[in-house]
Write an enzyme that holds these catalytic residues in place. Structure first.
Site, PDB file in Angstrom:
ATOM      1  N   HIS A 166       0.830  -1.212   0.000  1.00 27.73           N
ATOM      2  CA  HIS A 166       0.000   0.000   0.000  1.00 27.73           C
ATOM      3  C   HIS A 166       0.862   1.259   0.000  1.00 27.73           C
ATOM      4  O   HIS A 166       0.636   2.181  -0.798  1.00 27.73           O
ATOM      5  CB  HIS A 166      -0.932   0.001   1.216  1.00 27.73           C
ATOM      6  CG  HIS A 166      -1.668   1.289   1.406  1.00 27.73           C
ATOM      7  ND1 HIS A 166      -2.647   1.724   0.535  1.00 27.73           N
ATOM      8  CD2 HIS A 166      -1.555   2.262   2.349  1.00 27.73           C
ATOM      9  CE1 HIS A 166      -3.122   2.888   0.947  1.00 27.73           C
ATOM     10  NE2 HIS A 166      -2.467   3.244   2.038  1.00 27.73           N
ATOM     11  N   ARG A 191       4.094  10.483  -5.398  1.00 27.13           N
ATOM     12  CA  ARG A 191       5.436  11.047  -5.333  1.00 27.13           C
ATOM     13  C   ARG A 191       6.265  10.496  -6.490  1.00 27.13           C
ATOM     14  O   ARG A 191       5.924  10.706  -7.649  1.00 27.13           O
ATOM     15  CB  ARG A 191       6.049  10.757  -3.953  1.00 27.13           C
ATOM     16  CG  ARG A 191       5.419  11.632  -2.845  1.00 27.13           C
ATOM     17  CD  ARG A 191       6.021  11.360  -1.478  1.00 27.13           C
ATOM     18  NE  ARG A 191       5.776  10.008  -0.999  1.00 27.13           N
ATOM     19  CZ  ARG A 191       4.745   9.650  -0.216  1.00 27.13           C
ATOM     20  NH1 ARG A 191       3.884  10.547   0.202  1.00 27.13           N
ATOM     21  NH2 ARG A 191       4.586   8.406   0.164  1.00 27.13           N
ATOM     22  N   GLU A 248     -10.802   2.119   3.085  1.00 31.95           N
ATOM     23  CA  GLU A 248      -9.503   1.464   3.269  1.00 31.95           C
ATOM     24  C   GLU A 248      -9.737   0.190   4.068  1.00 31.95           C
ATOM     25  O   GLU A 248     -10.300   0.236   5.166  1.00 31.95           O
ATOM     26  CB  GLU A 248      -8.493   2.382   3.984  1.00 31.95           C
ATOM     27  CG  GLU A 248      -8.066   3.569   3.114  1.00 31.95           C
ATOM     28  CD  GLU A 248      -6.850   4.325   3.634  1.00 31.95           C
ATOM     29  OE1 GLU A 248      -6.106   4.878   2.810  1.00 31.95           O
ATOM     30  OE2 GLU A 248      -6.642   4.366   4.866  1.00 31.95           O
ATOM     31  N   ASP A 266     -11.416   2.371   7.176  1.00 32.66           N
ATOM     32  CA  ASP A 266     -10.915   3.727   7.419  1.00 32.66           C
ATOM     33  C   ASP A 266     -11.319   4.620   6.243  1.00 32.66           C
ATOM     34  O   ASP A 266     -10.527   4.877   5.338  1.00 32.66           O
ATOM     35  CB  ASP A 266      -9.387   3.657   7.562  1.00 32.66           C
ATOM     36  CG  ASP A 266      -8.768   5.024   7.760  1.00 32.66           C
ATOM     37  OD1 ASP A 266      -9.444   5.902   8.307  1.00 32.66           O
ATOM     38  OD2 ASP A 266      -7.596   5.196   7.369  1.00 32.66           O
ATOM     39  N   THR A 306      -4.138   0.418   5.473  1.00 28.30           N
ATOM     40  CA  THR A 306      -4.701  -0.328   4.351  1.00 28.30           C
ATOM     41  C   THR A 306      -3.863  -1.568   4.066  1.00 28.30           C
ATOM     42  O   THR A 306      -2.639  -1.481   3.959  1.00 28.30           O
ATOM     43  CB  THR A 306      -4.715   0.564   3.094  1.00 28.30           C
ATOM     44  OG1 THR A 306      -5.334   1.792   3.443  1.00 28.30           O
ATOM     45  CG2 THR A 306      -5.466  -0.099   1.958  1.00 28.30           C
TER      46      THR A 306
END
EC number: 3.7.1.2
Lengths: 423, 423
Positions: free
Chosen positions: A141, A150, A207, A241, A357
């Site tokens: 994850h 990123r 999640e 989540d 997750t």
């Protein structure tokens, strides 16, 4: 303890082979009915055994506890009695439910007083959560997210393999399965915009996580090791989540996720004890580089638990969209709790610590829409012909989980949440 | 309410003109003595008025409350009764303490039963904190940190002037003034190192903050406006958000501060009500760009409260090292609470919402050692000849705060914490 897990045990209650709740499980929860105010129960097949009524009838007289501890709206007071008491109660319940025991089964009035059908009860939030931490412990994850947001070549940040990264979450908005959640509103900024706008989130996600609940406190300043951590863990629940990706992107620098998460988190109602999960302990992924000494452990603290996510459109059928496994976790829960306490932070009874997750290596095992649709670029096709990049209003997300060994299935039931339009 | 704040009021109790606790203040707290178990009290001069004993003697018979609500180890149950009850109780206490009232002052046995000297009592944590948020709402502080750690030319991140940035904190480790805290251990990585090490933090810091406590709940999904927020706020305390800078630097990307903060946060014991602070409301800084509509407000929600930090070396004298003011806040607390609830996150009674470090424009008003010593490059000289870059073992950090208008001083007392060596 071994006795209560014995695969040769059978109950006088008829239990389907596919049930999550055979006599070897015996998870604890809180329930109510029109006739019974909130109280502690144990799931057995399609039924709930009412521990409050058991206690009133002196079935726990050989255990050092006040039976009023079962007449509570949360498990916390029971859990606070400590592991020897949880075990003694679970063993006693196992004994009472065994097919060679007639203390209950021999008396139909007693059976009527003690057993409630699960589909005739309302299951409530099992613990009053004092503190909630969300970890970020699946390497797959973290790698997927790092790749998308990123640099694919440096997807994992330099600290990730040294620290079970986590953050404090909001305890107040943790709700039990069945509680609908409104789509959150919040600030977002479009990629090409200078200024943000406020409105309903457009990138609502789930999640897939598992959370453990602590049952023993530490004092401020005290630290515990990964091997000691097992004595502090009462049991596990499934944890969704909920996340608003567009809110998160705009708000999270530099202090982390905040309103992108705090509008709601959903948990399954039955707390499966660490004791019941003992048969599913497996070796985790190799940790390289070797963790610092305060994170070292001996033995196996990963758990082989099958996890599934299903998406059900408004009025439609369930679509299985993810199959993952709790054993994929890079950092195990014992390391998470050791890390949490390593600075002297005190652990309390009823704290909830979510895994982060849980994604595996395969695409089908990714534990969020963000990863499954790769940021919306590869929508999921549903059986009704519609497709999803993220979660729509009216959608219901269902998570299920279980372990299976020697023909015995130990399950969590489910956490099921319908998304309503923003208020 | 106006009556209880009237500057012409005087009490039959002798109160020093420099006391934080004149009859116009009447903050609530929890105390105990060898003879009195934990209970609610009100500070008056050097004394505590015992509300539990007052209630037993029917002094609140005209107010709709069960007097047992004062016989509790936390204020939460009292606060949950709502603003009309807090106000009625504060007004009644004001009446009983006025120099023209002899219901207590005329009976020396009663005075003995109802009044306890503060220096003979132990002051306890006033609320059971269910949820704790730490904001980051001083522009000067955010600018200083951004200048030191990121880019001086773009010190404020793009979201800062749009969002009252905040993060969820750890509730379990919030402790009351007087509770010593051990230096935390944790992972840090030296700037020239490839891998981290584990050990006591070397860059231990305080953060000067003010926190508000909520006294009214919202339902999940509900949002409140800045103007509505005042009805949800019970009162304020001083807040020292202890921070380990070296742990923070290594752990905080991408999910924010975690173990750098959760080893302890210290609060002052008396909760000064929003009503008592009414005279100190002032206009805040101009907010440009204009906030989004859900953060707009009318009226003044900044508060002119003088804040001071003192550092006392082991066995040495107090050194004043910072003078700041709560009015410097860019985002006010009403906006903070509106933002917190804007996604539907539910507010609970006893939640604590801290301001973030309160720094002003002058160097002498910076609210942390990080800023005061500019990351250790300009150490502070103490009166005993020693100097400090950060906080040493054995040091005590004291924060004090008060407002002053019309010759009346409304104060918080202090939050005082000694740092012990790492365990």
């Amino acid at each position: 303890m071994i006795k209560a897990n014995d695969p040769s045990l059978h109950s006088w209650i008829q239990i389907d082979a596919k049930s999550d709740f055979p006599i070897q499980n015996l998870p604890f929860g809180i329930f109510r009915t029109p006739d019974r105010d909130p109280r502690v129960g144990v799931a057995i097949g399609d039924y709930i055994l009412d521990l409050c009524e058991l206690g009133r009838r002196d079935f726990f007289e050989l255990i050092d506890l006040d039976p009023n501890v079962f007449h509570r709206p949360y498990l916390n007071d029971f859990i606070a009695l400590g592991k020897p008491v949880w075990r003694a109660v679970r063993n006693r319940v196992s004994e009472l439910l065994r097919n060679d025991n007639d203390e209950i089964s021999g008396n139909s009035n007693l059976m009527h007083a003690l057993l409630v059908r699960q589909d005739e009860a309302e299951l409530l939030l099992p613990v009053k959560v004092g503190n909630y931490t969300d970890f970020y412990s699946s390497m797959e994850h973290a790698t997927n997210v790092g790749t998308m947001f990123r640099d694919p070549k440096n997807a994992l940040l330099p600290n990730w393999k040294h620290i079970p990264i986590g953050y404090h979450g909001r305890a107040s908005s943790i709700v039990v399965s069945g509680t609908a959640i409104h789509r959150p509103k919040g600030q977002t900024r479009a990629p090409d915009a200078d200024t943000p706008t406020f409105g309903p989130s457009r990138l609502l996600d789930f999640e897939l996580e598992v959370a453990f609940i602590t049952g023993r406190e530490t004092m401020l300043g005290q630290s515990i090791s990964p091997n000691e951590a097992s004595d502090y863990i009462f049991g596990l629940v499934l944890f969704n989540d909920w996340s608003a990706r567009d809110i998160q992107t705009w708000e999270y620098v530099p202090l982390g996720p905040f309103l992108a998460k705090s509008f709601g988190s959903s948990v399954s109602p039955w707390v499966v004890t660490l004791d019941a999960l003992e048969p599913f302990r497996v070796k985790g992924p190799v940790q390289d580089p070797k963790p610092l000494p305060y994170l070292e452990f001996t033995g196996n603290y990963n758990y082989d638990l099958n996890l599934e996510v299903l998406l059900q459109p408004d009025g439609g059928a369930e679509n299985s969209i993810c199959r993952s496994n709790y054993k994929f976790m890079y950092w195990n829960m014992n390391q998470q709790l050791a890390h949490q306490s390593s600075n002297g932070c005190n652990i309390q009874v009823g704290d909830m610590y979510a895994s982060g997750t849980i994604s595996g290596a395969d695409k089908g095992s990714y534990g969020s829409m963000l990863e499954l649709t790769w940021r919306g670029t590869a929508p999921i096709q549903l059986s009704d012909g519609s497709e999803r990049q993220f979660i729509n209003d009216g959608d219901t997300v269902i998570m299920r989980g279980f372990g299976e060994r020697n023909g015995i299935r130990i399950g969590f039931g489910e956490v099921k949440t319908r998304i309503l339009p923003a208020l």
